[in-house]
Design an enzyme around this catalytic site. Structure first.
Site, mmCIF file in Angstrom:
data_model
loop_
_atom_site.group_PDB
_atom_site.id
_atom_site.type_symbol
_atom_site.label_atom_id
_atom_site.label_comp_id
_atom_site.label_asym_id
_atom_site.label_seq_id
_atom_site.Cartn_x
_atom_site.Cartn_y
_atom_site.Cartn_z
ATOM 1 N N ARG A 124 22.635 20.638 -62.515
ATOM 2 C CA ARG A 124 23.292 19.615 -61.696
ATOM 3 C C ARG A 124 23.238 18.278 -62.441
ATOM 4 O O ARG A 124 22.186 17.877 -62.936
ATOM 5 C CB ARG A 124 22.566 19.497 -60.352
ATOM 6 C CG ARG A 124 23.155 18.494 -59.388
ATOM 7 C CD ARG A 124 22.289 18.435 -58.129
ATOM 8 N NE ARG A 124 22.275 19.705 -57.416
ATOM 9 C CZ ARG A 124 21.271 20.113 -56.639
ATOM 10 N NH1 ARG A 124 20.178 19.373 -56.504
ATOM 11 N NH2 ARG A 124 21.345 21.262 -56.007
ATOM 12 N N ARG A 159 16.855 11.422 -56.066
ATOM 13 C CA ARG A 159 17.980 12.263 -56.470
ATOM 14 C C ARG A 159 19.230 11.408 -56.749
ATOM 15 O O ARG A 159 19.167 10.186 -56.773
ATOM 16 C CB ARG A 159 18.269 13.284 -55.369
ATOM 17 C CG ARG A 159 17.083 14.212 -55.017
ATOM 18 C CD ARG A 159 16.870 15.283 -56.065
ATOM 19 N NE ARG A 159 15.888 16.277 -55.655
ATOM 20 C CZ ARG A 159 16.149 17.398 -54.989
ATOM 21 N NH1 ARG A 159 17.382 17.679 -54.619
ATOM 22 N NH2 ARG A 159 15.180 18.250 -54.692
ATOM 23 N N LYS A 212 11.622 15.540 -52.346
ATOM 24 C CA LYS A 212 12.835 14.867 -52.798
ATOM 25 C C LYS A 212 13.056 13.573 -52.020
ATOM 26 O O LYS A 212 12.572 13.406 -50.886
ATOM 27 C CB LYS A 212 14.042 15.784 -52.639
ATOM 28 C CG LYS A 212 14.264 16.299 -51.224
ATOM 29 C CD LYS A 212 15.342 17.370 -51.235
ATOM 30 C CE LYS A 212 15.457 18.025 -49.854
ATOM 31 N NZ LYS A 212 16.432 19.123 -49.866
ATOM 32 N N LYS A 241 16.204 10.688 -51.210
ATOM 33 C CA LYS A 241 17.653 10.518 -51.289
ATOM 34 C C LYS A 241 18.076 9.134 -50.813
ATOM 35 O O LYS A 241 17.566 8.635 -49.814
ATOM 36 C CB LYS A 241 18.356 11.597 -50.455
ATOM 37 C CG LYS A 241 18.090 13.008 -50.968
ATOM 38 C CD LYS A 241 18.793 14.055 -50.123
ATOM 39 C CE LYS A 241 18.588 15.455 -50.692
ATOM 40 N NZ LYS A 241 19.267 16.489 -49.877
ATOM 41 N N CYS A 251 27.661 24.755 -47.814
ATOM 42 C CA CYS A 251 26.766 24.814 -48.971
ATOM 43 C C CYS A 251 27.079 26.060 -49.789
ATOM 44 O O CYS A 251 27.869 26.918 -49.391
ATOM 45 C CB CYS A 251 25.311 24.825 -48.509
ATOM 46 S SG CYS A 251 24.819 26.365 -47.702
ATOM 47 N N CYS A 308 21.904 31.037 -54.037
ATOM 48 C CA CYS A 308 20.793 30.265 -53.484
ATOM 49 C C CYS A 308 19.691 31.184 -52.968
ATOM 50 O O CYS A 308 19.935 32.032 -52.100
ATOM 51 C CB CYS A 308 21.276 29.360 -52.356
ATOM 52 S SG CYS A 308 19.931 28.387 -51.638
ATOM 53 N N CYS A 324 21.224 28.301 -44.422
ATOM 54 C CA CYS A 324 19.837 28.185 -43.952
ATOM 55 C C CYS A 324 19.671 26.809 -43.319
ATOM 56 O O CYS A 324 20.580 25.984 -43.363
ATOM 57 C CB CYS A 324 18.858 28.391 -45.114
ATOM 58 S SG CYS A 324 18.627 26.931 -46.154
ATOM 59 N N CYS A 348 21.865 21.348 -46.504
ATOM 60 C CA CYS A 348 22.542 20.746 -47.661
ATOM 61 C C CYS A 348 23.955 20.263 -47.351
ATOM 62 O O CYS A 348 24.409 19.286 -47.938
ATOM 63 C CB CYS A 348 22.561 21.722 -48.832
ATOM 64 S SG CYS A 348 20.916 22.022 -49.522
#
Length: 559
Positions: free
Chosen positions: A74, A143, A206, A208, A428, A434, A473, A477
């Site tokens: 990414r 991120r 993470k 953001k 997603c 994934c 899930c 995302c």
């Protein structure tokens, strides 16, 4: 501030020698397509995930063969901008080293899937030649920084947009491991670099950040750990309203986890904002949960500390006091499709890219169109947080040439003919790559949207713009908990259905029904749309209608 019983990931980070670990040794092992277990955590900080083809797991296992391991890379693209030269190179890199599909993410960047271990270094090397990298695109660090995508939003869009790049650089890890491991840079010292922000432990999870320019909230600013809402007065950027504590990931069956919108802390001037953002990160570093990664995001830190104590700590560390938040109305999250012109007279065409998958198929040849436009050097490219692409910065004299290319490959027809509900949808990656997916996402949602379009037609709602999002899930995302209709995978072919977020992105939805299959989803939607037609107020959005009319049980589920 340190905690007992740190998670295994915390120990891996501390022992990693600045994120180096044994990545070089893992790369040199030709007996497997995988990398060592600890390195699987570390490689995320370099912008990569190790994945495998889940569609072929059983087949491979039956033959006693190793899983088909590959890697996703990414890019770090603050604000989602690429020059024509960079886009052309991206096209060729995707063709040489990955599945060939350029995937636009919900965080305004791109990722490539299916990269073999032996191709990682060549891929990184090619990106480096065009001044692109994947540093900190994943991992327990800041991120990719989002910013409102379309330059027509404001005459000073570029100034606000510039903060995404500045913040990204400010919060980058200081280690040079990326260059040593992937680009064979010579190690300057045996001593790991000092990193005042991340130290040797990085963040608990993470982190953001998004920047919105009112009235646009295309970045879903309140879904981020830090949200910055640009305050523009008399065409001058004066500063930002700052929110903190947004985050959408949850875990099925764990009531301690929940989606949360950011809380507005107040206003700071543009000269103060960088210091404030930096110190919000240090508070999370020092107070975040390092024992349970499911409870380690900033939203849980804030709720555990209390918003007043958190705000006070940020003010003490930064030496900056928040003032009362300035008026800032957010009204829409959708992209403005088609041709638009900004204050400079430049033209922009926003292309609908379903679920962010840039490829050529029998309907539209997006990949060929974008490559040919890039080769003209008459446009640049901007990715949106809604997984679309803006062919941008086109001079009036070049507009006809770009438009001819878009028409040649069916891009304009594809964008104009797509229904409003399809253009508002997002999913997603989910299966097949994934490892967290419980159900399908991007491969299934287009099929479901086709059936929902038929339902809308039945109820004479063909032009309705309902925000529909799906994830495989509950990690969120594609931000399903901020959709008017959100689908969250529970098992293969089944989803929890959430309803009631608003168009502006300032309200979460609520759980409506659990564990539905396709027939049950369509039956529920059919009934809801029937009531919507009968009882909606004039121009009332579906999410607002649902919240106004629906009755919720004590569990929060609609009844």
């Amino acid at each position: 501030m340190s905690q007992q019983n740190e998670s295994p990931t915390e120990r891996i980070k501390k022992a990693s020698k600045g994120l180096r670990g044994t990545l070089k040794e893992s790369l040199g092992d030709e007996h497997t397509g995988a990398i060592r277990e600890d390195d699987q955590s570390l490689i995320k900080f370099h912008g990569m995930y190790m994945q495998d083809d889940r569609d072929r797991r059983e087949e491979r296992a039956a033959k006693k063969l190793e899983r088909l391991y590959s890697f996703m890379i990414r890019l770090r693209l603050p604000g989602g901008y690429l020059t024509a030269q960079q886009y052309e190179a991206l096209h060729h890199i995707a063709g040489e080293h990955s599945t060939g599909v350029i995937k636009i993410t919900t965080r305004q960047t791109v990722q490539l899937h299916g990269i073999l271990k032996s191709d990682i270094k060549p891929t990184i090397s090619e990106f480096n030649k065009i001044h692109l990298d994947s540093i900190a695109a994943c991992g327990d660090v800041n991120r990719n920084v989002l910013a409102t995508a379309h330059p027509k939003t404001s005459p000073i869009h570029e100034e606000v947009f510039g903060y995404a790049d500045t913040i990204s650089s400010l919060l980058l890890p200081k280690t040079k491991a990326y260059y040593e491991v992937w680009l064979d840079a010579e190690k300057l010292s045996e001593i790991t670099e000092e990193d005042p922000l991340y130290e040797d432990r990085y963040l608990p999870r993470k982190f953001k950040i998004a920047i919105a320019i009112p009235p646009y909230n295309d970045v879903d600013v309140f879904a981020n750990d830090v949200g910055l809402i640009a305050i523009i007065e008399n065409n001058v950027l004066t500063g930002f309203n700052v929110s903190a504590g947004g985050g959408l990931g949850t875990t099925h069956g764990n009531a301690e986890t929940y989606p949360r919108l950011g809380t507005v802390l107040g206003f700071v001037s543009k000269d103060e904002v960088l210091k404030v953002v930096y110190e919000i990160a240090t508070v999370q570093r020092d107070f975040g949960n390092r024992s349970d990664r499911k409870l380690s995001r900033l939203k849980y830190t804030i709720d555990r500390m209390g918003i007043d104590a958190f705000k006070t700590e940020v003010q003490l560390r930064s030496g900056i006091k928040f003032t009362e938040a300035k008026p800032a109305e957010l009204t829409q999250r959708s992209d403005d499709y088609g041709w638009q012109k900004n204050h400079e007279g430049k033209w922009y065409y926003t292309v609908f890219v379903e679920n962010g998958r840039v490829l050529d198929d029998e309907k539209v040849k997006l990949k060929s169109a974008f490559l040919e436009i890039a080769q003209t050097r008459k446009a640049s490219f901007r990715f949106t947080a809604n997984q679309n692409l803006i062919v941008s910065d086109i001079a009036s004299k070049d507009k006809k040439q770009v438009e001819e290319i878009l028409n040649k490959y069916g891009v304009i027809e594809h964008t104009e003919k797509a229904s409003n509900v399809r253009k508002q949808s997002m999913a997603c990656v989910a299966f097949n790559t994934c490892p967290l997916a419980l159900a399908e996402g991007q491969r299934y949602l287009p099929h479901l949207i086709t059936k929902i379009e038929a339902l809308l037609g039945t109820h004479k709602l063909n032009d309705e713009s309902i925000i529909i999002r799906m994830t495989g899930c509950p990690n969120g995302c594609a931000r399903p908990f901020m959709a008017e209709v959100g689908f969250v995978g529970t098992s293969y072919g089944r989803y929890n259905m959430h309803l009631g977020a608003n168009v502006a992105g300032t309200r979460l939805n609520k759980l409506y029904r659990e564990n539905l299959d396709e027939d049950e989803i369509l039956k529920e939607l059919d009934g809801l749309l029937k009531i919507f037609v009968q009882k909606r107020k004039k121009k009332e959005a579906f999410g607002d209608f649902v919240m106004r009319e629906a009755i919720f049980s004590e569990s929060g589920m609609m009844i």
